[in-house]
Write a protein that holds these residues in place. Structure first.
Motif, PDB file in Angstrom:
ATOM      1  N   ALA A  43      21.272  -8.182 -22.100  1.00 61.02           N
ATOM      2  CA  ALA A  43      21.912  -6.978 -21.553  1.00 61.02           C
ATOM      3  C   ALA A  43      23.014  -6.448 -22.464  1.00 61.02           C
ATOM      4  N   PHE A  44      22.760  -6.470 -23.764  1.00 56.84           N
ATOM      5  CA  PHE A  44      23.781  -6.022 -24.724  1.00 56.84           C
ATOM      6  C   PHE A  44      23.619  -4.526 -25.025  1.00 56.84           C
ATOM      7  N   GLU A  45      24.569  -3.987 -25.768  1.00 58.30           N
ATOM      8  CA  GLU A  45      24.594  -2.539 -26.032  1.00 58.30           C
ATOM      9  C   GLU A  45      23.284  -2.070 -26.664  1.00 58.30           C
ATOM     10  N   ARG A  46      22.746  -1.005 -26.135  1.00 61.42           N
ATOM     11  CA  ARG A  46      21.574  -0.305 -26.675  1.00 61.42           C
ATOM     12  C   ARG A  46      20.358  -1.226 -26.809  1.00 61.42           C
ATOM     13  N   SER A  47      20.272  -2.221 -25.883  1.00 60.02           N
ATOM     14  CA  SER A  47      19.201  -3.221 -25.956  1.00 60.02           C
ATOM     15  C   SER A  47      17.882  -2.735 -25.360  1.00 60.02           C
ATOM     16  N   ALA A  48      17.862  -1.496 -24.859  1.00 63.29           N
ATOM     17  CA  ALA A  48      16.627  -0.999 -24.250  1.00 63.29           C
ATOM     18  C   ALA A  48      16.262   0.390 -24.768  1.00 63.29           C
ATOM     19  N   PRO A  49      15.783   0.456 -26.029  1.00 56.85           N
ATOM     20  CA  PRO A  49      15.255   1.735 -26.517  1.00 56.85           C
ATOM     21  C   PRO A  49      14.148   2.215 -25.573  1.00 56.85           C
ATOM     22  N   VAL A  50      14.141   3.502 -25.287  1.00 58.79           N
ATOM     23  CA  VAL A  50      13.174   4.026 -24.311  1.00 58.79           C
ATOM     24  C   VAL A  50      12.691   5.405 -24.737  1.00 58.79           C
ATOM     25  N   GLY A  51      11.433   5.662 -24.478  1.00 55.37           N
ATOM     26  CA  GLY A  51      10.833   6.958 -24.795  1.00 55.37           C
ATOM     27  C   GLY A  51      10.939   7.894 -23.605  1.00 55.37           C
ATOM     28  N   PRO A  52      10.473   9.136 -23.767  1.00 55.97           N
ATOM     29  CA  PRO A  52      10.540  10.100 -22.666  1.00 55.97           C
ATOM     30  C   PRO A  52       9.707   9.636 -21.474  1.00 55.97           C
TER      31      PRO A  52
ATOM     32  N   ASN B 194       0.811  -1.229   0.000  1.00 59.46           N
ATOM     33  CA  ASN B 194       0.000   0.000   0.000  1.00 59.46           C
ATOM     34  C   ASN B 194       0.842   1.277   0.000  1.00 59.46           C
ATOM     35  N   ARG B 195       2.186   1.140   0.093  1.00 57.82           N
ATOM     36  CA  ARG B 195       3.067   2.311  -0.022  1.00 57.82           C
ATOM     37  C   ARG B 195       3.853   2.300  -1.335  1.00 57.82           C
ATOM     38  N   ALA B 196       3.734   1.229  -2.097  1.00 56.10           N
ATOM     39  CA  ALA B 196       4.627   1.028  -3.246  1.00 56.10           C
ATOM     40  C   ALA B 196       4.525   2.158  -4.271  1.00 56.10           C
ATOM     41  N   LEU B 197       3.306   2.590  -4.576  1.00 55.55           N
ATOM     42  CA  LEU B 197       3.134   3.601  -5.630  1.00 55.55           C
ATOM     43  C   LEU B 197       3.712   4.959  -5.220  1.00 55.55           C
ATOM     44  N   ASP B 198       3.876   5.191  -3.911  1.00 58.51           N
ATOM     45  CA  ASP B 198       4.475   6.459  -3.444  1.00 58.51           C
ATOM     46  C   ASP B 198       5.888   6.654  -3.987  1.00 58.51           C
ATOM     47  N   HIS B 199       6.542   5.551  -4.392  1.00 64.29           N
ATOM     48  CA  HIS B 199       7.938   5.621  -4.820  1.00 64.29           C
ATOM     49  C   HIS B 199       8.097   5.870  -6.326  1.00 64.29           C
ATOM     50  N   VAL B 200       6.980   5.888  -7.052  1.00 64.88           N
ATOM     51  CA  VAL B 200       7.052   6.014  -8.518  1.00 64.88           C
ATOM     52  C   VAL B 200       7.165   7.482  -8.917  1.00 64.88           C
ATOM     53  N   TRP B 201       8.161   7.786  -9.752  1.00 68.49           N
ATOM     54  CA  TRP B 201       8.289   9.148 -10.281  1.00 68.49           C
ATOM     55  C   TRP B 201       7.549   9.307 -11.600  1.00 68.49           C
ATOM     56  N   GLY B 202       7.608   8.240 -12.426  1.00 56.96           N
ATOM     57  CA  GLY B 202       6.955   8.349 -13.730  1.00 56.96           C
ATOM     58  C   GLY B 202       6.990   7.042 -14.490  1.00 56.96           C
ATOM     59  N   TYR B 203       6.447   7.107 -15.713  1.00 54.44           N
ATOM     60  CA  TYR B 203       6.318   5.923 -16.570  1.00 54.44           C
ATOM     61  C   TYR B 203       6.801   6.252 -17.988  1.00 54.44           C
ATOM     62  N   ALA B 204       7.267   5.227 -18.687  1.00 50.11           N
ATOM     63  CA  ALA B 204       7.715   5.419 -20.069  1.00 50.11           C
ATOM     64  C   ALA B 204       7.442   4.157 -20.876  1.00 50.11           C
ATOM     65  N   VAL B 205       7.530   4.323 -22.199  1.00 51.07           N
ATOM     66  CA  VAL B 205       7.436   3.195 -23.134  1.00 51.07           C
ATOM     67  C   VAL B 205       8.854   2.712 -23.423  1.00 51.07           C
ATOM     68  N   SER B 206       9.054   1.398 -23.453  1.00 50.42           N
ATOM     69  CA  SER B 206      10.390   0.888 -23.762  1.00 50.42           C
ATOM     70  C   SER B 206      10.292  -0.399 -24.573  1.00 50.42           C
ATOM     71  N   LEU B 207      11.447  -0.810 -25.074  1.00 50.77           N
ATOM     72  CA  LEU B 207      11.566  -2.093 -25.783  1.00 50.77           C
ATOM     73  C   LEU B 207      12.668  -2.910 -25.118  1.00 50.77           C
ATOM     74  N   ASP B 208      12.316  -4.125 -24.714  1.00 51.91           N
ATOM     75  CA  ASP B 208      13.304  -5.058 -24.158  1.00 51.91           C
ATOM     76  C   ASP B 208      13.792  -5.907 -25.334  1.00 51.91           C
ATOM     77  N   MET B 209      14.767  -5.354 -26.093  1.00 54.81           N
ATOM     78  CA  MET B 209      15.257  -6.075 -27.272  1.00 54.81           C
ATOM     79  C   MET B 209      16.076  -7.287 -26.793  1.00 54.81           C
ATOM     80  N   THR B 210      15.869  -8.411 -27.479  1.00 61.94           N
ATOM     81  CA  THR B 210      16.363  -9.690 -26.979  1.00 61.94           C
ATOM     82  C   THR B 210      17.016 -10.505 -28.085  1.00 61.94           C
ATOM     83  N   ARG B 211      18.267 -10.936 -27.854  1.00 57.44           N
ATOM     84  CA  ARG B 211      18.879 -11.907 -28.776  1.00 57.44           C
ATOM     85  C   ARG B 211      18.305 -13.278 -28.413  1.00 57.44           C
ATOM     86  N   ARG B 212      17.142 -13.616 -29.055  1.00 59.07           N
ATOM     87  CA  ARG B 212      16.368 -14.784 -28.631  1.00 59.07           C
ATOM     88  C   ARG B 212      17.161 -16.069 -28.795  1.00 59.07           C
ATOM     89  N   ASP B 213      17.967 -16.153 -29.841  1.00 58.96           N
ATOM     90  CA  ASP B 213      18.749 -17.385 -30.044  1.00 58.96           C
ATOM     91  C   ASP B 213      19.739 -17.582 -28.899  1.00 58.96           C
TER      92      ASP B 213
END
Ligand code: MN
Length: 227
Positions: free
Chosen positions: A131-140, A95-114
């Motif tokens: 966890a490779f380079e630039r694997s998490a494109p993110v919006g504002p 019941n306190r968890a949401l107090d810690h949120v500053w904001g939300y964004a859209v992202s992509l968890d790009m994955t080398r599936r193989d």
């Protein structure tokens, strides 16, 4: 002043909608948080305890370009809601968890599936796939003051205009407060931590030249070109 013996690496950050930048300390990612995606990956969609992996803070990339990574022939898109924390702690009650949120964004968890698939088979960690380079494109990042807390709303991903992934935030198996509270039982959360909250079904491969458009209702769109 600390006398660093090499130049200190820059602080990773996400741009904020309306101006400013949010500094990032850690990136936690939840796995299989939408039943339909758990099923498409061959897993039990029941409410098992959530599990987490991490990306590196400097994998976040607001540039709008995703360089196709080396050593993979099967790189997948996963559209995800980002939760950014302004404060933290251990053993945060639900019941306190949401107090810690500053904001939300859209992202992509790009994955080398193989590579992730190989790691799974061998019982190895997932970093090489996730966890490779630039694997998490993110919006504002949109401050909570503007977006409100997000518990429902459409989430989708189009590639070259064609709908690939769709779902609703209300289909998340573990809700935003539950993810924060659960994580804080295992890690001491801190300002600057972000959580990538899992992807709906429809994940699939991309190739160079593809244009991905990720959208979450209330946050807008993130356009990313595979280069
Ligand atoms: Mn994911």
């Amino acid at each position: 002043m600390i006398d660093f013996v090499i130049p200190a690496p820059p602080t990773p950050w996400i741009p904020v909608s309306g101006g400013g930048a949010f500094p990032v300390r850690r990136v936690y990612c939840i796995g299989r948080n939408y039943a339909a995606h758990a099923i498409e990956m061959g897993y039990n969609p029941d409410r098992e305890p959530p599990f987490f992996f991490q990306k590196n803070p400097d994998n976040l990339d607001p540039s709008g370009e995703f360089p196709y990574p080396p050593r993979s022939g099967d790189v997948h898109h996963e559209v995800e809601l980002v939760i950014a924390l302004k404060s933290g702690g251990a053993n945060i009650p639900l019941n306190r968890a949401l107090d810690h949120v500053w904001g939300y964004a859209v992202s992509l968890d790009m994955t080398r599936r193989d590579l992730q698939g190989e790691a799974k088979k061998l019982g190895r960690p997932w970093e090489i796939g996730k966890a490779f380079e630039r694997s998490a494109p993110v919006g504002p990042l949109v401050p909570v003051a503007k977006s409100g807390h997000l518990s429902a709303g459409r989430i989708e991903l189009k590639v070259n205009g064609e709908l690939r992934q769709e779902g609703d935030l209300n289909q998340m198996i573990w809700k935003v407060p539950e993810m924060i509270s659960h994580l804080s039982d295992y890690f001491e959360l801190q300002p600057g931590d972000i959580i990538m909250s899992g992807t709906p079904s429809g994940v699939g491969a991309v190739k160079r030249g593809d244009r991905m458009e990720a959208m979450i209702e209330g946050l807008g769109s993130l356009m990313v070109t595979v280069v």
